[in-house]
Design an enzyme around this catalytic site. Structure first.
Site, PDB file in Angstrom:
ATOM      1  N   CYS A 232      28.983  26.729  56.411  1.00 59.42           N
ATOM      2  CA  CYS A 232      28.301  25.955  57.457  1.00 59.42           C
ATOM      3  C   CYS A 232      27.228  25.028  56.916  1.00 59.42           C
ATOM      4  CB  CYS A 232      27.686  26.908  58.483  1.00 59.42           C
ATOM      5  SG  CYS A 232      28.898  27.955  59.333  1.00 59.42           S
ATOM      6  N   HIS A 311      21.465  27.703  45.789  1.00 55.77           N
ATOM      7  CA  HIS A 311      22.708  28.484  45.689  1.00 55.77           C
ATOM      8  C   HIS A 311      22.391  29.808  45.010  1.00 55.77           C
ATOM      9  CE1 HIS A 311      26.836  29.549  45.364  1.00 55.77           C
ATOM     10  NE2 HIS A 311      27.302  28.330  45.563  1.00 55.77           N
ATOM     11  N   HIS A 395      10.094  17.776  64.164  1.00 55.71           N
ATOM     12  CA  HIS A 395      11.328  18.291  64.768  1.00 55.71           C
ATOM     13  C   HIS A 395      12.057  19.182  63.768  1.00 55.71           C
ATOM     14  CE1 HIS A 395      10.619  15.254  67.844  1.00 55.71           C
ATOM     15  NE2 HIS A 395      10.489  14.367  66.878  1.00 55.71           N
ATOM     16  N   HIS A 399      20.473  25.347  61.854  1.00 61.38           N
ATOM     17  CA  HIS A 399      21.891  25.616  62.110  1.00 61.38           C
ATOM     18  C   HIS A 399      22.069  26.684  63.180  1.00 61.38           C
ATOM     19  CE1 HIS A 399      26.027  26.684  61.747  1.00 61.38           C
ATOM     20  NE2 HIS A 399      25.780  27.813  61.120  1.00 61.38           N
ATOM     21  N   ASN A 432      28.748  27.611  67.893  1.00 60.18           N
ATOM     22  CA  ASN A 432      28.577  27.353  66.463  1.00 60.18           C
ATOM     23  C   ASN A 432      29.708  26.425  66.010  1.00 60.18           C
ATOM     24  OD1 ASN A 432      28.468  27.380  63.677  1.00 60.18           O
ATOM     25  ND2 ASN A 432      28.155  29.580  63.501  1.00 60.18           N
TER      26      ASN A 432
END
Length: 506
Positions: A232, A311, A395, A399, A432
Site C-alpha cells: 500500500c 524499508h 494537513h 493511509h 482501503n
C-alpha cells in the site's frame, strides 16, 4: 456531597489551569527559539552600531589600503565565484510540480453495502459459520461504510473471478483515470515523457504501462516503469521514482498511476488472518501528473518538497507481517500478522526520525535531541519525546489501512479529529483502496476548501515488506475551484465521526 463536589470542581479547575500554563510555556518556548536568530542579530547590530557610526572616510580609506587588494586578485575571485554559481545553478535539483490529480469513482453498479458483501461471501459456500461471524465483526469494526465499491464479478452470482474479469477491472479504473487527468490538465498523451504504474497483486502481461502506451499511443521513447508487489505504500515509491527521473529528463511530464486489483484477491477460505483483507480492500485508483517545467508552476497545485522511504525488510518480524500465501486448503490470500500494529509503529518511528530534521522547527528538534541524549548517553528513564508535527504541517493524509491503524497514529502523533477527518472519511466512503487512498484524502481536503497557498501536506503510507514512506507537498495556490473530484456532490452526506462499531443491518 456538596463538599466533595466542590473539591472535585476545584481539582478539575486546578488541573485545567496547569494544562493551560504548560501549553502557554511551550508556546512561549517555541516563539523564543524561532526568534532567537533575530534576537542574536539585533544584539550584534546594537553592539556594532556605535563603532560603525564613528567611522570616517579616512578610516575606510585606511582599511582599504591595509587589505592591499590587487586588480588581478579581484578578477580571479570574481571568476571563481561566477563559476561556482554557474555550477550550482546547473546541478541544483529541478523542482517537481503536481499539476493535477484524479481519483477514480466507480459507477453506482459497483456500489455495495456491507450486508451485500457478507451475502456474496456466504454465497460461495466455502466459509463456515464461525468465519462468517468473524467477517461480520470485522466489517462492523472496520470503519467502512455502506457505499464502497467492488468489481462487477464479485457482485455477481455465482462469483467467478478470472483473468479476463481482472483485466476488465484494471482497464476500467486505469483508462478512466488517464482519460480524466488528460482532460483536466489539457496535456496531450504524446507529451508524457515518464510513465510509472504501481499495482501490487495483479501483474498482467503485457504490463499496465504497456496497456496505457498501446491505448493512448504514447511516443516510442517514453520511459516506463511497472511496480508490483510493493504494498500500500507503493504510491509514494512511484512518486519518488518519478521525481528522480524528472531530475535527469528536463522539460518533461511524468504520469503516475496508483491502483490495486481485488478481482483475483478475494479470499474464500477460513483462515482468520486472511479474512481481514476481505473487509478492508475496495476498488479504486488515482492518477497524478507531475512536471519539472518551470512554466507549469503558475498552474500547478503543489510542489514536492521531500520524500522519505524506510524499508525494514531485513528483520524477520517486519518481513513476514503481511504476506500472500496459501492456507491449509490451498486457497490464496493475504495474511496479516498480529504484530502488524507494532511493526507499523516501529517503521513510523524510523521514518519520522529521518523526516523530522527536514521539516520540524528548531524548537522541536532541540526537545527531541535532548530526550535522545538523556536516554542514550545518560541512561535516564525519560519518556521518548514525540515531536509536534502540527507545527510543521497543516494537513495529514494517512493511509486508510483500517480503523485500528488510524486510531494508533492519531494517538501517537497527537493529532486532532480535524486532522484525521480526511483519512477516516476516505476509509468510510471508499474503503482501503491501497496505494491510492492518500489521493482520495488529499481530494477530500480540496473539496472541503481547506487547502490554502503555502499549506504543507504530509502523506504517510505503510506497505508489506515492511515499509513506511512519506511525501511532503507545499500548496502553490489556494485550491478554491474543484472539478471532477470524487467527493463532489456528496462531501457532507456522511458522518465525520464514525462510531467504532457500526452494526450491519440484516
Amino acid at each position: 456531597m456538596a463538599e466533595n463536589g466542590r473539591y472535585s470542581w476545584e481539582n478539575r479547575l486546578f488541573k485545567t489551569l496547569n494544562i493551560a500554563k504548560a501549553n502557554y510555556m511551550k508556546l512561549l518556548y517555541h516563539h523564543f527559539i524561532s526568534y532567537l536568530p533575530h534576537l542574536f542579530l539585533a544584539t550584534l547590530l546594537m553592539l556594532l552600531l556605535p563603532r560603525l557610526s564613528a567611522l570616517t572616510l579616512a578610516d575606510v580609506d585606511e582599511l582599504w589600503s591595509q587589505t592591499q587588494l590587487k586588480t588581478s586578485t579581484v578578477i580571479i575571485t570574481s571568476t571563481l565565484l561566477a563559476l561556482l554559481a554557474t555550477l550550482y545553478v546547473a546541478n541544483r535539483p529541478r523542482p517537481v510540480y503536481l499539476v493535477d490529480m484524479a481519483g477514480y469513482k466507480p459507477s453506482s453498479n459497483h456500489q455495495a453495502s456491507r450486508h451485500t458483501v457478507l451475502k456474496q461471501f456466504e454465497s460461495t459456500g466455502t466459509l463456515g459459520e464461525e468465519s462468517m461471524e468473524f467477517q461480520r465483526k470485522i466489517l462492523e469494526r472496520s470503519g467502512i461504510g455502506d457505499a464502497t465499491y467492488f468489481p462487477a464479478c464479485l457482485l455477481s452470482r455465482p462469483i467467478k473471478p478470472c483473468l479476463a474479469t481482472a483485466r476488465e477491472e484494471s482497464e476500467t479504473v486505469v483508462f478512466g483515470l488517464v482519460d480524466e487527468i488528460l482532460r483536466k490538465t489539457g496535456v496531450q498523451a504524446k507529451d508524457i515523457g515518464v510513465l510509472v504504474v504501481n499495482c501490487s497483486l495483479f501483474n498482467p502481461t503485457p504490463s499496465f504501462t504497456a496497456m496505457i502506451v498501446h491505448r493512448y499511443k504514447l511516443r516510442g521513447n517514453v520511459i516506463t516503469y511497472n511496480l508490483g508487489g510493493m504494498g500500500c505504500s507503493a504510491g509514494v515509491i512511484a512518486i519518488d521514482l518519478a521525481k528522480n527521473l524528472l531530475q535527469v529528463h528536463p522539460n518533461s511530464y511524468a504520469l503516475v498511476i496508483s491502483t490495486e486489483n481485488i478481482t483475483l484477491n478475494g479470499y474464500f477460505g477460513n483462515s482468520r488472518s486472511m479474512l481481514v483483507s476481505n473487509s478492508l480492500f475496495r476498488m479504486g485508483g488515482a492518477a497524478i501528473l507531475l512536471s519539472n517545467r518551470r512554466a507549469d508552476r503558475r498552474r500547478a497545485k503543489y510542489r514536492l518538497i521531500h520524500t522519505v522511504r524506510i524499508h525494514r525488510g531485513a528483520d524477520d518480524r517486519n518481513y513476514t507481517c503481511v504476506t500472500q500465501e496459501e492456507d491449509d486448503d490451498g486457497k490464496v490470500g493475504i495474511a496479516l500478522s498480529k504484530d502488524l500494529m507494532a511493526v507499523a509503529g516501529e517503521a513510523l518511528k524510523a521514518n519520522i526520525t529521518t523526516l523530522g530534521p527536514l521539516v520540524l522547527p528548531m524548537s522541536e528538534q532541540l526537545l527531541f535531541l535532548a530526550t535522545i541524549v538523556l536516554r542514550k548517553i545518560f541512561k535516564l528513564n525519560v519518556k521518548a519525546y514525540i515531536p509536534d508535527f502540527k507545527l510543521a504541517f497543516e494537513h495529514f493524509c494517512i493511509h486508510a489501512g483500517g480503523r485500528g491503524v488510524l486510531d494508533e497514529l492519531e494517538k501517537n502523533l497527537k493529532l486532532s479529529p480535524w486532522h484525521m477527518e480526511p483519512s477516516r472519511m476516505t476509509l468510510y466512503r471508499f474503503g482501503n483502496t491501497s496505494s491510492s487512498s492518500l489521493w482520495y484524502e488529499l481530494a477530500y481536503c480540496e473539496a472541503k476548501g481547506r487547502i490554502k497557498k503555502g499549506d504543507r501536506v504530509w502523506q504517510i503510507a505503510f506497505g508489506s515488506g515492511f515499509k513506511c514512506n512519506s511525501a511532503v507537498w507545499e500548496a502553490l495556490r489556494t485550491v478554491d475551484e474543484v472539478k471532477e473530484n470524487p467527493w463532489i456532490d456528496e462531501i457532507d452526506k456522511f458522518p465525520v465521526h464514525v462510531p467504532k462499531v457500526v452494526p450491519i443491518a440484516p
